[in-house]
Design an enzyme around this catalytic site. Structure first.
Site, PDB file in Angstrom:
ATOM      1  N   ARG A  33       1.506  -3.741  17.385  1.00 30.65           N
ATOM      2  CA  ARG A  33       1.396  -2.542  17.079  1.00 30.65           C
ATOM      3  C   ARG A  33       2.112  -1.597  18.309  1.00 30.65           C
ATOM      4  O   ARG A  33       1.561  -0.373  18.323  1.00 30.65           O
ATOM      5  CB  ARG A  33       0.258  -2.097  16.496  1.00 30.65           C
ATOM      6  CG  ARG A  33      -0.437  -2.562  15.066  1.00 30.65           C
ATOM      7  CD  ARG A  33       0.239  -1.891  14.095  1.00 30.65           C
ATOM      8  NE  ARG A  33       0.009  -2.722  12.781  1.00 30.65           N
ATOM      9  CZ  ARG A  33      -0.638  -2.116  11.820  1.00 30.65           C
ATOM     10  NH1 ARG A  33      -1.358  -1.405  11.845  1.00 30.65           N
ATOM     11  NH2 ARG A  33      -0.739  -3.068  10.803  1.00 30.65           N
ATOM     12  N   ARG A  37       0.965   4.690  16.379  1.00 32.21           N
ATOM     13  CA  ARG A  37       0.578   6.342  16.590  1.00 32.21           C
ATOM     14  C   ARG A  37       0.079   6.579  17.667  1.00 32.21           C
ATOM     15  O   ARG A  37       0.031   7.898  17.770  1.00 32.21           O
ATOM     16  CB  ARG A  37      -0.487   6.402  15.338  1.00 32.21           C
ATOM     17  CG  ARG A  37       0.348   6.633  14.091  1.00 32.21           C
ATOM     18  CD  ARG A  37      -0.971   6.861  12.700  1.00 32.21           C
ATOM     19  NE  ARG A  37      -1.499   5.596  12.630  1.00 32.21           N
ATOM     20  CZ  ARG A  37      -2.402   5.230  11.890  1.00 32.21           C
ATOM     21  NH1 ARG A  37      -2.981   6.220  11.263  1.00 32.21           N
ATOM     22  NH2 ARG A  37      -3.010   4.203  11.685  1.00 32.21           N
ATOM     23  N   ARG A  46       8.121   9.651  13.177  1.00 34.90           N
ATOM     24  CA  ARG A  46       7.256   9.698  11.822  1.00 34.90           C
ATOM     25  C   ARG A  46       7.487  10.990  11.205  1.00 34.90           C
ATOM     26  O   ARG A  46       7.780  10.692   9.991  1.00 34.90           O
ATOM     27  CB  ARG A  46       6.021   9.202  12.245  1.00 34.90           C
ATOM     28  CG  ARG A  46       5.010   9.210  10.892  1.00 34.90           C
ATOM     29  CD  ARG A  46       5.065   7.938  10.197  1.00 34.90           C
ATOM     30  NE  ARG A  46       3.839   7.813   9.513  1.00 34.90           N
ATOM     31  CZ  ARG A  46       3.541   8.185   8.383  1.00 34.90           C
ATOM     32  NH1 ARG A  46       4.301   9.244   7.850  1.00 34.90           N
ATOM     33  NH2 ARG A  46       2.388   8.311   7.678  1.00 34.90           N
ATOM     34  N   ASP A  83       7.014  -3.486   8.003  1.00 35.37           N
ATOM     35  CA  ASP A  83       5.591  -3.761   7.832  1.00 35.37           C
ATOM     36  C   ASP A  83       5.550  -4.856   6.920  1.00 35.37           C
ATOM     37  O   ASP A  83       6.316  -5.326   6.481  1.00 35.37           O
ATOM     38  CB  ASP A  83       4.944  -2.596   6.885  1.00 35.37           C
ATOM     39  CG  ASP A  83       3.225  -2.622   6.802  1.00 35.37           C
ATOM     40  OD1 ASP A  83       2.673  -2.324   8.128  1.00 35.37           O
ATOM     41  OD2 ASP A  83       2.870  -3.450   5.772  1.00 35.37           O
ATOM     42  N   TYR A 160      -3.577  -8.215  -0.462  1.00 32.63           N
ATOM     43  CA  TYR A 160      -3.025  -6.994  -0.662  1.00 32.63           C
ATOM     44  C   TYR A 160      -2.548  -6.461  -2.132  1.00 32.63           C
ATOM     45  O   TYR A 160      -2.722  -5.567  -2.613  1.00 32.63           O
ATOM     46  CB  TYR A 160      -2.057  -6.443   0.221  1.00 32.63           C
ATOM     47  CG  TYR A 160      -2.674  -6.130   1.833  1.00 32.63           C
ATOM     48  CD1 TYR A 160      -3.345  -4.675   1.896  1.00 32.63           C
ATOM     49  CD2 TYR A 160      -2.535  -6.815   2.869  1.00 32.63           C
ATOM     50  CE1 TYR A 160      -3.915  -4.608   3.145  1.00 32.63           C
ATOM     51  CE2 TYR A 160      -2.915  -6.816   4.186  1.00 32.63           C
ATOM     52  CZ  TYR A 160      -3.664  -5.523   4.289  1.00 32.63           C
ATOM     53  OH  TYR A 160      -4.166  -5.256   5.559  1.00 32.63           O
TER      54      TYR A 160
HETATM   55  O1  1CP Z   1       4.831  -2.479  16.473  1.00 31.32           O
HETATM   56  C1  1CP Z   1       4.538  -3.375  16.001  1.00 31.32           C
HETATM   57  O2  1CP Z   1       3.615  -4.139  15.913  1.00 31.32           O
HETATM   58  C2  1CP Z   1       5.333  -3.495  14.565  1.00 31.32           C
HETATM   59  C3  1CP Z   1       5.146  -2.998  13.129  1.00 31.32           C
HETATM   60  C4  1CP Z   1       3.974  -3.338  12.356  1.00 31.32           C
HETATM   61  C5  1CP Z   1       3.532  -4.665  12.321  1.00 31.32           C
HETATM   62  C6  1CP Z   1       3.767  -5.873  12.958  1.00 31.32           C
HETATM   63  C7  1CP Z   1       3.723  -2.399  11.575  1.00 31.32           C
HETATM   64  C8  1CP Z   1       3.880  -0.956  11.390  1.00 31.32           C
HETATM   65  N1  1CP Z   1       2.646  -3.181  10.701  1.00 31.32           N
HETATM   66  C9  1CP Z   1       2.788  -4.476  10.979  1.00 31.32           C
HETATM   67  C10 1CP Z   1       2.004  -5.736  10.335  1.00 31.32           C
HETATM   68  C11 1CP Z   1       0.845  -5.513   9.601  1.00 31.32           C
HETATM   69  N2  1CP Z   1       0.898  -4.453   8.444  1.00 31.32           N
HETATM   70  C12 1CP Z   1      -0.357  -6.193   9.293  1.00 31.32           C
HETATM   71  C13 1CP Z   1      -0.321  -7.512  10.187  1.00 31.32           C
HETATM   72  C14 1CP Z   1      -1.161  -7.155  11.417  1.00 31.32           C
HETATM   73  C15 1CP Z   1      -2.547  -6.950  11.418  1.00 31.32           C
HETATM   74  O3  1CP Z   1      -3.315  -7.589  10.974  1.00 31.32           O
HETATM   75  O4  1CP Z   1      -2.592  -5.748  11.796  1.00 31.32           O
HETATM   76  C16 1CP Z   1      -1.066  -5.454   8.323  1.00 31.32           C
HETATM   77  C17 1CP Z   1      -2.369  -6.260   7.864  1.00 31.32           C
HETATM   78  C18 1CP Z   1      -0.302  -4.595   8.091  1.00 31.32           C
HETATM   79  C19 1CP Z   1      -0.670  -3.608   6.618  1.00 31.32           C
HETATM   80  C20 1CP Z   1      -0.993  -2.254   6.916  1.00 31.32           C
HETATM   81  N3  1CP Z   1       0.061  -1.208   7.317  1.00 31.32           N
HETATM   82  C21 1CP Z   1      -2.213  -1.595   7.449  1.00 31.32           C
HETATM   83  C22 1CP Z   1      -3.447  -2.088   7.409  1.00 31.32           C
HETATM   84  C23 1CP Z   1      -4.292  -1.865   6.158  1.00 31.32           C
HETATM   85  C24 1CP Z   1      -5.653  -2.418   6.134  1.00 31.32           C
HETATM   86  O5  1CP Z   1      -6.060  -3.208   5.551  1.00 31.32           O
HETATM   87  O6  1CP Z   1      -6.421  -1.576   6.777  1.00 31.32           O
HETATM   88  C25 1CP Z   1      -1.794  -0.390   7.676  1.00 31.32           C
HETATM   89  C26 1CP Z   1      -2.603   0.950   8.153  1.00 31.32           C
HETATM   90  C27 1CP Z   1      -0.455  -0.192   7.861  1.00 31.32           C
HETATM   91  C28 1CP Z   1       0.535   0.836   8.188  1.00 31.32           C
HETATM   92  C29 1CP Z   1       1.184   0.850   9.078  1.00 31.32           C
HETATM   93  N4  1CP Z   1       2.203  -0.379   9.656  1.00 31.32           N
HETATM   94  C30 1CP Z   1       2.740  -0.234  10.956  1.00 31.32           C
HETATM   95  C31 1CP Z   1       2.242   1.121  11.499  1.00 31.32           C
HETATM   96  C32 1CP Z   1       2.653   1.762  12.865  1.00 31.32           C
HETATM   97  C33 1CP Z   1       1.438   1.709  10.465  1.00 31.32           C
HETATM   98  C34 1CP Z   1       0.490   2.939  10.686  1.00 31.32           C
HETATM   99  C35 1CP Z   1       1.159   3.590   9.594  1.00 31.32           C
HETATM  100  C36 1CP Z   1       1.753   5.304  10.091  1.00 31.32           C
HETATM  101  O7  1CP Z   1       2.318   5.266  11.175  1.00 31.32           O
HETATM  102  O8  1CP Z   1       1.400   6.110   9.415  1.00 31.32           O
END
Ligand code: 1CP
Length: 349
Positions: A33, A37, A46, A83, A160
């Site tokens: 990540r 944010r 964003r 994502d 999911y």
């Molecule tokens: O910079 C990076 O790492 C690349 C971007 C990236 C990656 C690799 C994002 C952007 N998401 C992911 C993978 C991802 N998404 C995973 C696997 C990694 C982990 O275990 O964290 C998972 C489970 C998700 C699903 C997801 N997407 C969640 C988690 C939900 C939960 O179960 O609580 C969330 C909050 C997101 C949104 C998201 N994805 C990425 C970002 C930066 C965000 C935040 C959203 C925003 O900017 O509003």
């Protein structure tokens, strides 16, 4: 890529060399990540995009945020901004990111009938924006650091899709697992095919390493893990296997399975912080590289304490090649970005 590996170790290739367990000039580091944010420039892009999915669907904006941490810090790899939930969205589940709540599907998959209606989304049409983003980012990177493509594991995507969003108890997916195991097997089948096609499209577009996020592997009892998560991870690593395309598997919370995971043909395993890297290394017998595993909360400590914790992680891995420094899970949104600089310098120093 083979040519890149054989050049002297530097920022442009030390991540790929470490994945192949080749000697490096200094331990490579990237952060899960890393585009997110905690960076003010990410929050600005964003906002401009209007929504998280708009950000993912625009190759130009996805490229812009992928580059932000690379421009700001001396990180050794970029990761595609996207994502894991793009695949279920492409299957028609209707993904939405609710502010402060995370992802939500308008149409969760709750019956055998709904499972049998699912089709592999075409990465060249429905999900075209993803390989397009990979191409745009490779151009912008211009060889500075390698680009990682990624996807969720079939089991984690199933969680999911069936739960409809984040879950605490995983009641729907576990009920499906025990009451209708054949239906779950069909869901994992279509997801395994989807993830393979999706990752191959990213590789064809220029991704230089691939990572599979099995974020919810750890919620399974050992026997269930061996039946519902491990086989699709093994099938994927086998079908993606190519000398010039390293694959990283991160099965979070599944440390008891590290010996088995080290045999599925992955080049590297992601390690969370609930096990020491030395112990993980003994469990995997140097068959694979290891990526991790600093507690993400270490970034809240003082700069001096953070430097000590980074040293402790490096010392725990010990001598020899095959360590890619990372956090044990994603960086949290309220971290001070300057702490990332402290960490990167400590690892390289
Ligand atoms: O910079 C990076 O790492 C690349 C971007 C990236 C990656 C690799 C994002 C952007 N998401 C992911 C993978 C991802 N998404 C995973 C696997 C990694 C982990 O275990 O964290 C998972 C489970 C998700 C699903 C997801 N997407 C969640 C988690 C939900 C939960 O179960 O609580 C969330 C909050 C997101 C949104 C998201 N994805 C990425 C970002 C930066 C965000 C935040 C959203 C925003 O900017 O509003």
């Amino acid at each position: 890529m083979i040519e890149l590996l054989n050049q002297p170790s530097g920022r442009h290739n030390r991540f790929l060399r470490a994945l192949k367990r080749m000697p490096v000039d200094t331990t490579p580091i990237w952060i899960m990540r890393q585009a997110g944010r905690y960076l003010p420039e990410y929050r600005a892009t964003r906002e401009k995009a209007g929504s998280f999915m708009n950000l993912c669907r625009s190759p130009e904006l996805a490229c812009e945020v992928t580059m932000q941490p690379i421009d700001r810090f001396d990180l050794d790899a970029a990761i595609l901004f996207s994502d894991i939930l793009t695949i279920p969205d492409g299957m028609g589940l209707g993904l939405d990111f609710v502010e402060g709540e995370g992802p939500r599907f308008a149409h969760p998959v709750r019956s055998a009938h709904a499972i049998d209606a699912l089709r592999v989304p075409d990465p060249q049409t429905t999900l075209r924006y993803v390989p397009d983003a990979v191409r745009t980012i490779r151009k912008a990177l211009d060889g500075r650091v390698p680009l990682i493509g990624f996807a969720g594991s079939p089991w984690t995507l199933a969680c999911y899709m069936v739960e409809g969003g984040p879950s605490e108890r995983f009641a729907y997916i576990k009920r499906l697992m025990w009451d209708q195991p054949d239906a779950l097997a069909r869901l994992l089948r279509v997801l395994t095919d989807s993830v393979r096609e999706y990752l191959l499209a990213q590789a064809d577009a220029g991704a230089q390493a691939l990572m599979i996020f099995d974020s919810w592997g750890g919620i399974l009892a050992p026997e269930d893990y061996r039946r519902f998560s491990l086989p699709s991870l093994a099938e994927l690593t086998a079908s993606l296997r190519r000398d010039d395309l390293p694959v990283i598997v991160f099965s979070r919370g599944a440390n008891t399975h590290l010996p088995e995971l080290s045999h599925i043909g992955a080049d590297a395993l992601g390690i969370d912080w609930s096990i020491g890297l030395g112990e993980a290394r003994r469990a995997t017998q140097d068959r694979v590289a290891l990526q991790g595993n600093l507690d993400p909360a270490a970034l809240y400590a003082s700069a001096d304490a953070l430097r000590c914790l980074a040293k402790r992680t490096l010392a725990d891995y010990g001598d020899g090649p095959g360590h890619i420094f990372n956090l044990g899970h994603g960086i949290t949104p309220d971290v001070n970005p300057e702490q990332v600089r402290v960490l990167v310098d400590a690892v390289h120093g």
